[in-house]
Design an enzyme around this catalytic site. Structure first.
Site, PDB file in Angstrom:
ATOM      1  N   HIS A  11      35.614  33.112  29.117  1.00  0.00           N
ATOM      2  CA  HIS A  11      35.221  34.520  29.136  1.00  0.00           C
ATOM      3  C   HIS A  11      36.466  35.384  28.984  1.00  0.00           C
ATOM      4  O   HIS A  11      37.391  35.286  29.778  1.00  0.00           O
ATOM      5  CB  HIS A  11      34.500  34.859  30.448  1.00  0.00           C
ATOM      6  N   TYR A  16      41.941  39.653  38.472  1.00  0.00           N
ATOM      7  CA  TYR A  16      40.742  38.841  38.211  1.00  0.00           C
ATOM      8  C   TYR A  16      41.103  37.520  37.546  1.00  0.00           C
ATOM      9  O   TYR A  16      40.569  36.469  37.899  1.00  0.00           O
ATOM     10  CB  TYR A  16      39.769  39.629  37.339  1.00  0.00           C
ATOM     11  N   LYS A  66      37.364  34.466  43.951  1.00  0.00           N
ATOM     12  CA  LYS A  66      38.672  33.954  44.333  1.00  0.00           C
ATOM     13  C   LYS A  66      38.644  32.732  45.247  1.00  0.00           C
ATOM     14  O   LYS A  66      39.671  32.067  45.420  1.00  0.00           O
ATOM     15  CB  LYS A  66      39.481  35.067  45.027  1.00  0.00           C
ATOM     16  N   PRO A 116      32.679  36.702  47.770  1.00  0.00           N
ATOM     17  CA  PRO A 116      32.666  36.152  46.412  1.00  0.00           C
ATOM     18  C   PRO A 116      32.809  37.188  45.308  1.00  0.00           C
ATOM     19  O   PRO A 116      32.870  36.817  44.138  1.00  0.00           O
ATOM     20  CB  PRO A 116      31.300  35.461  46.332  1.00  0.00           C
ATOM     21  N   TYR A 122      28.848  43.099  36.662  1.00  0.00           N
ATOM     22  CA  TYR A 122      28.923  43.563  38.048  1.00  0.00           C
ATOM     23  C   TYR A 122      28.337  44.968  38.073  1.00  0.00           C
ATOM     24  O   TYR A 122      28.815  45.856  37.360  1.00  0.00           O
ATOM     25  CB  TYR A 122      30.372  43.613  38.527  1.00  0.00           C
TER      26      TYR A 122
END
Length: 389
Positions: free
Chosen positions: A72, A384, A296, A292, A200
């Site tokens: 991704h 990220y 991580k 979550p 998200y």
């Protein structure tokens, strides 16, 4: 029985550490309280940073991940009925790989079997002992008989509820915790994902996340109250709710279907310091938990393994304890940065009981700023994809 490194727990961190040690010629034994089938039956998250993916390659267990994992290059944030894509690769030159934790575990188990690594399953009442001295050992029971595994070092890769951290309570252990006033209701369904990248969503009704395990299996979450029960959420109610929390054009594209797994997980931030007690080392969830939201947890366990493996290898190859002596400091420095990022993502994307309309507007302003600032988006992206080890 004797070994050089006793590893408690056969989750991904224990298996990864064990394989790296085996490949380096360092003898190790893994002790696991459950059966192999039980360990493989746990469905967990699976967004891998490049650092962890590289460690799986190093351990000889990355081939299937490279074939079947989904690279991704970005993900979407939605808020105020808007989309904003975080271009991970464009901002950092890195990407993440979506590959389920169950698959990581399976690949590491297969690699361990291929290389003759020893794992003792159904080891009951595992206890690390005498780790403050020169001759530590671990006791465990099988078929009603107690066994002793003598070793040079003990790696506690046994999770939040395991015996390793319990063994060091009262020995200078300090804990830090933030419990969040909500949980995630998650389902797995054999339907194609609504998007080829994660979404998200910040919404006045609560957070939502659209994820996947493959191109044909989706993983979706909605924020829910801690006192809610899975039985109160039939599939139809879940699908209706998650679609309400997404922009209209996304909701209309969502394919629904029967869930094959459904659960509610509470969210918490937790850190235990230090992560070394004599010859016992805490690794992964035994030392820290992150919500979550920032993906991580598994990746932090991998960085712990990186630091501990490097230190143990240096001990045997170079007769130096320099790496072992700084294990806790190095690991905790990265842990707290990941805790900060996960806390920030959680606070920015979720509805808190006390936030009200003002708090919602603040979150929307934060996300609007993020969408218009290359610097802010770059900061999010570099956290990220994973900070360097």
């Amino acid at each position: 029985m004797r070994t050089q490194v006793a590893i408690i727990g056969s989750g991904p961190s224990g298996l990864l550490l064990g394989q790296l040690l085996t490949d380096a010629g360092i003898d190790n034994v893994i002790l696991e309280r459950a059966t192999q089938d039980y360990v493989l039956g746990r469905i967990r998250a699976g967004v891998l940073e490049e650092g962890m993916a590289g460690m799986l390659d190093e351990a000889g267990a990355g081939a299937r991940m490279r074939r079947e994992g989904l690279p991704h290059d970005g993900f979407d944030l939605t808020f105020s009925a808007r989309h904003h894509r975080i271009d991970l690769f464009g901002l950092t030159g890195k990407h993440v790989i979506v590959y389920g934790q169950t698959e990581v575990t399976r690949d590491l188990m297969d690699r361990r079997a291929q290389t003759g690594g020893v794992t003792v399953y159904e080891a009951a009442n595992v206890q690390p002992r005498d780790f403050d001295g020169a001759q530590p050992y671990v006791t465990y029971e099988q078929d009603g008989i107690e066994h002793r595994l003598y070793c040079d070092f003990i790696a506690g890769c046994d999770g939040y509820h395991g015996p390793s951290r319990k063994a060091v309570e009262g020995r200078g252990l300090e804990t830090f915790e933030r419990v969040y006033p909500f949980g995630w209701l998650g389902i797995v369904a054999d339907v194609p994902p609504v998007s080829h990248e994660l979404i998200y969503s910040n919404h006045p009704r609560g957070f939502a996340l659209c994820s996947m395990r493959s191109n044909t299996r989706s993983r979706y979450y909605v924020q829910c109250a801690l006192d809610e029960k899975v039985e109160e959420w039939p599939d139809e109610r879940f699908w209706d709710e998650i679609r309400r929390r997404l922009p209209t054009e996304t909701a209309e594209k969502m394919t629904t279907g029967p869930s094959i797994e459904k659960s509610i997980a509470p969210l918490r931030s937790f850190v235990a310091e230090p992560m070394r007690f004599g010859r016992l080392f805490l690794v992964g969830d035994a030392a820290h938990i992150v919500p979550p939201t920032g993906a991580k947890g598994l990746n932090l366990a991998a960085s712990d393994v990186r630091y501990l493996f490097d230190g143990v290898r240096e001990h045997y190859a170079e007769k130096s304890d320099a790496g072992i002596d700084v294990y806790s400091q190095r690991a905790l420095r990265r842990v707290w940065k990941a805790e900060r990022f996960s806390w920030w993502m959680t606070n920015t994307m979720h509805c808190f009981p006390e936030q009200g309309a003002f708090g919602q507007r603040i979150q929307e302003a934060e996300l609007d700023y993020l969408a218009g600032s290359v610097a802010a988006s770059t900061s999010l992206a570099e956290n990220y994809v994973g900070l360097p080890y």
